[in-house]
Design a protein around this motif. Structure first.
Motif, PDB file in Angstrom:
ATOM      1  N   PRO A  19       0.667  -1.234  -0.204  1.00 24.96           N
ATOM      2  CA  PRO A  19       0.032  -0.001  -0.014  1.00 24.96           C
ATOM      3  C   PRO A  19       0.898   1.368   0.173  1.00 24.96           C
ATOM      4  O   PRO A  19       0.333   2.299  -0.575  1.00 24.96           O
ATOM      5  CB  PRO A  19      -0.918  -0.239   1.436  1.00 24.96           C
ATOM      6  CG  PRO A  19      -1.010  -1.536   1.549  1.00 24.96           C
ATOM      7  CD  PRO A  19       0.343  -2.193   1.082  1.00 24.96           C
ATOM      8  N   VAL A  20       2.021   1.346   0.829  1.00 24.53           N
ATOM      9  CA  VAL A  20       2.647   2.608   0.684  1.00 24.53           C
ATOM     10  C   VAL A  20       3.459   2.771  -0.575  1.00 24.53           C
ATOM     11  O   VAL A  20       3.185   3.947  -1.141  1.00 24.53           O
ATOM     12  CB  VAL A  20       3.689   2.539   1.877  1.00 24.53           C
ATOM     13  CG1 VAL A  20       5.051   1.623   1.529  1.00 24.53           C
ATOM     14  CG2 VAL A  20       4.483   4.119   2.076  1.00 24.53           C
ATOM     15  N   THR A  21       3.661   1.677  -1.179  1.00 26.61           N
ATOM     16  CA  THR A  21       4.188   1.914  -2.578  1.00 26.61           C
ATOM     17  C   THR A  21       3.149   2.237  -3.605  1.00 26.61           C
ATOM     18  O   THR A  21       3.507   3.230  -4.540  1.00 26.61           O
ATOM     19  CB  THR A  21       4.850   0.611  -3.234  1.00 26.61           C
ATOM     20  OG1 THR A  21       5.739   0.080  -2.244  1.00 26.61           O
ATOM     21  CG2 THR A  21       5.374   0.774  -4.673  1.00 26.61           C
ATOM     22  N   VAL A  22       2.014   1.860  -3.588  1.00 30.46           N
ATOM     23  CA  VAL A  22       0.860   2.280  -4.563  1.00 30.46           C
ATOM     24  C   VAL A  22       0.494   3.585  -4.021  1.00 30.46           C
ATOM     25  O   VAL A  22       0.362   4.447  -4.907  1.00 30.46           O
ATOM     26  CB  VAL A  22      -0.299   1.462  -4.327  1.00 30.46           C
ATOM     27  CG1 VAL A  22      -1.768   1.893  -4.914  1.00 30.46           C
ATOM     28  CG2 VAL A  22      -0.045  -0.041  -4.779  1.00 30.46           C
ATOM     29  N   ALA A  23       0.188   4.138  -2.932  1.00 27.76           N
ATOM     30  CA  ALA A  23      -0.172   5.545  -2.618  1.00 27.76           C
ATOM     31  C   ALA A  23       0.907   6.508  -2.803  1.00 27.76           C
ATOM     32  O   ALA A  23       0.539   7.533  -3.328  1.00 27.76           O
ATOM     33  CB  ALA A  23      -0.238   5.554  -1.072  1.00 27.76           C
ATOM     34  N   ALA A  24       2.405   6.107  -2.429  1.00 27.88           N
ATOM     35  CA  ALA A  24       3.436   6.995  -3.051  1.00 27.88           C
ATOM     36  C   ALA A  24       3.317   7.216  -4.335  1.00 27.88           C
ATOM     37  O   ALA A  24       3.594   8.225  -5.112  1.00 27.88           O
ATOM     38  CB  ALA A  24       4.530   6.484  -2.506  1.00 27.88           C
ATOM     39  N   LYS A  46      -4.356  14.103   0.585  1.00 29.62           N
ATOM     40  CA  LYS A  46      -4.158  14.206   1.972  1.00 29.62           C
ATOM     41  C   LYS A  46      -4.165  12.686   2.419  1.00 29.62           C
ATOM     42  O   LYS A  46      -3.379  12.309   3.292  1.00 29.62           O
ATOM     43  CB  LYS A  46      -5.084  15.201   2.635  1.00 29.62           C
ATOM     44  CG  LYS A  46      -4.729  16.535   2.360  1.00 29.62           C
ATOM     45  CD  LYS A  46      -5.922  17.392   3.009  1.00 29.62           C
ATOM     46  CE  LYS A  46      -5.638  18.928   3.073  1.00 29.62           C
ATOM     47  NZ  LYS A  46      -6.432  19.992   3.531  1.00 29.62           N
ATOM     48  N   VAL A  47      -5.222  12.238   1.867  1.00 35.18           N
ATOM     49  CA  VAL A  47      -5.332  10.830   2.032  1.00 35.18           C
ATOM     50  C   VAL A  47      -4.353   9.788   1.850  1.00 35.18           C
ATOM     51  O   VAL A  47      -3.673   9.124   2.844  1.00 35.18           O
ATOM     52  CB  VAL A  47      -6.717  10.233   1.578  1.00 35.18           C
ATOM     53  CG1 VAL A  47      -6.642   8.638   1.490  1.00 35.18           C
ATOM     54  CG2 VAL A  47      -7.799  10.792   2.122  1.00 35.18           C
ATOM     55  N   LEU A  48      -3.717  10.019   0.769  1.00 38.22           N
ATOM     56  CA  LEU A  48      -2.368   9.308   0.112  1.00 38.22           C
ATOM     57  C   LEU A  48      -1.215   9.529   0.834  1.00 38.22           C
ATOM     58  O   LEU A  48      -0.308   8.783   1.125  1.00 38.22           O
ATOM     59  CB  LEU A  48      -2.263   9.744  -1.373  1.00 38.22           C
ATOM     60  CG  LEU A  48      -3.384   9.240  -2.460  1.00 38.22           C
ATOM     61  CD1 LEU A  48      -3.022   9.391  -3.732  1.00 38.22           C
ATOM     62  CD2 LEU A  48      -3.167   7.612  -2.318  1.00 38.22           C
ATOM     63  N   HIS A  49      -1.290  10.907   1.439  1.00 38.19           N
ATOM     64  CA  HIS A  49      -0.112  11.197   2.128  1.00 38.19           C
ATOM     65  C   HIS A  49      -0.270  10.610   3.558  1.00 38.19           C
ATOM     66  O   HIS A  49       0.904   9.952   4.210  1.00 38.19           O
ATOM     67  CB  HIS A  49       0.344  12.803   2.405  1.00 38.19           C
ATOM     68  CG  HIS A  49       1.186  13.153   3.006  1.00 38.19           C
ATOM     69  ND1 HIS A  49       2.613  12.900   2.829  1.00 38.19           N
ATOM     70  CD2 HIS A  49       1.313  13.934   4.381  1.00 38.19           C
ATOM     71  CE1 HIS A  49       3.435  13.565   3.896  1.00 38.19           C
ATOM     72  NE2 HIS A  49       2.886  14.134   4.648  1.00 38.19           N
ATOM     73  N   ARG A  50      -1.304  10.586   4.207  1.00 38.70           N
ATOM     74  CA  ARG A  50      -1.481   9.742   5.447  1.00 38.70           C
ATOM     75  C   ARG A  50      -1.302   8.393   5.370  1.00 38.70           C
ATOM     76  O   ARG A  50      -0.737   7.561   6.080  1.00 38.70           O
ATOM     77  CB  ARG A  50      -3.022  10.215   5.720  1.00 38.70           C
ATOM     78  CG  ARG A  50      -3.199   9.521   7.304  1.00 38.70           C
ATOM     79  CD  ARG A  50      -4.745  10.100   7.819  1.00 38.70           C
ATOM     80  NE  ARG A  50      -5.044  11.230   7.159  1.00 38.70           N
ATOM     81  CZ  ARG A  50      -6.373  11.190   6.618  1.00 38.70           C
ATOM     82  NH1 ARG A  50      -7.159   9.915   6.933  1.00 38.70           N
ATOM     83  NH2 ARG A  50      -6.871  12.248   6.055  1.00 38.70           N
ATOM     84  N   ILE A  51      -1.697   7.695   4.112  1.00 39.23           N
ATOM     85  CA  ILE A  51      -1.465   6.459   3.886  1.00 39.23           C
ATOM     86  C   ILE A  51       0.053   5.900   3.865  1.00 39.23           C
ATOM     87  O   ILE A  51       0.787   5.119   4.585  1.00 39.23           O
ATOM     88  CB  ILE A  51      -2.200   5.869   2.790  1.00 39.23           C
ATOM     89  CG1 ILE A  51      -3.496   5.798   2.791  1.00 39.23           C
ATOM     90  CG2 ILE A  51      -1.526   4.362   2.329  1.00 39.23           C
ATOM     91  CD1 ILE A  51      -4.330   5.475   1.468  1.00 39.23           C
ATOM     92  N   GLN A 103       5.844  15.244  -0.415  1.00 41.80           N
ATOM     93  CA  GLN A 103       4.473  15.023  -0.334  1.00 41.80           C
ATOM     94  C   GLN A 103       3.929  16.231   0.657  1.00 41.80           C
ATOM     95  O   GLN A 103       3.099  16.891   0.462  1.00 41.80           O
ATOM     96  CB  GLN A 103       3.860  13.759   0.110  1.00 41.80           C
ATOM     97  CG  GLN A 103       4.304  12.610  -0.911  1.00 41.80           C
ATOM     98  CD  GLN A 103       3.749  11.301  -0.311  1.00 41.80           C
ATOM     99  OE1 GLN A 103       3.317  11.237   0.968  1.00 41.80           O
ATOM    100  NE2 GLN A 103       3.510  10.336  -1.192  1.00 41.80           N
ATOM    101  N   GLY A 104       4.695  16.424   1.704  1.00 39.57           N
ATOM    102  CA  GLY A 104       4.198  17.592   2.776  1.00 39.57           C
ATOM    103  C   GLY A 104       4.489  18.927   2.132  1.00 39.57           C
ATOM    104  O   GLY A 104       3.494  19.756   2.163  1.00 39.57           O
TER     105      GLY A 104
END
Length: 155
Positions: A19-24, A46-51, A103-104
């Protein structure tokens, strides 16, 4: 005990690293679109960064259990494992010190003026390459884990 540790190691890799690879990887194209828009929508970003942040923390369990498995199997000094550990450390450093801070910065700029958003747009473009390298590092680690040069399984 090794079977249990290996199971936790593989499950943690699937549950956290995937999931972190996909979200990033999803973040950069959406960020470029948002930064270029006259009315940027940042909810998904924001959701992708939180993930990415949350699953990165959970992903720390992967090398911890991996090292425990390797110690139990007596392969801590095998070169394929050392290469895997170095690549894992590189991927973690890339995520922690490049991807997440970028991302931030994108999120902070997305609510700013057009000039602020335009100033961050090149970083969002570079983020695509960075997350691609992050994913590639994990792909190489997976291949090394499956192929295991010198493996005693005969596969």
């Amino acid at each position: 005990m090794n079977k249990f540790l290996l199971s936790v190691h593989v499950l943690a890799a699937i549950i956290f690293v995937g999931p972190v690879t996909v979200a990033a990887s999803m973040f950069p194209p959406l960020a470029r679109r948002a930064l270029a828009s006259d009315q940027p929508e940042t909810g998904v970003l924001k959701v992708l960064h939180r993930i990415s942040r949350g699953y990165a923390v959970g992903g720390l369990t992967v090398p911890v259990f991996g090292i425990a498995v390797a110690a139990g199997l007596g392969v801590l000094t095998d070169y394929w494992l050392i290469v895997s550990m170095v690549l894992t450390a590189l991927a973690a450093a890339l995520l922690a010190f490049v991807v997440l801070p970028a991302q931030g910065r994108v999120l902070a700029a997305a609510d700013g003026s057009r000039e602020v958003r335009d100033g961050v747009l090149p970083q969002a473009k570079v983020l695509s390459m960075t997350t691609g390298i992050f994913a590639l590092l994990w792909a190489v680690v997976v291949v090394l884990m499956v192929v295991r040069p010198g493996s005693t399984t005969g596969v």
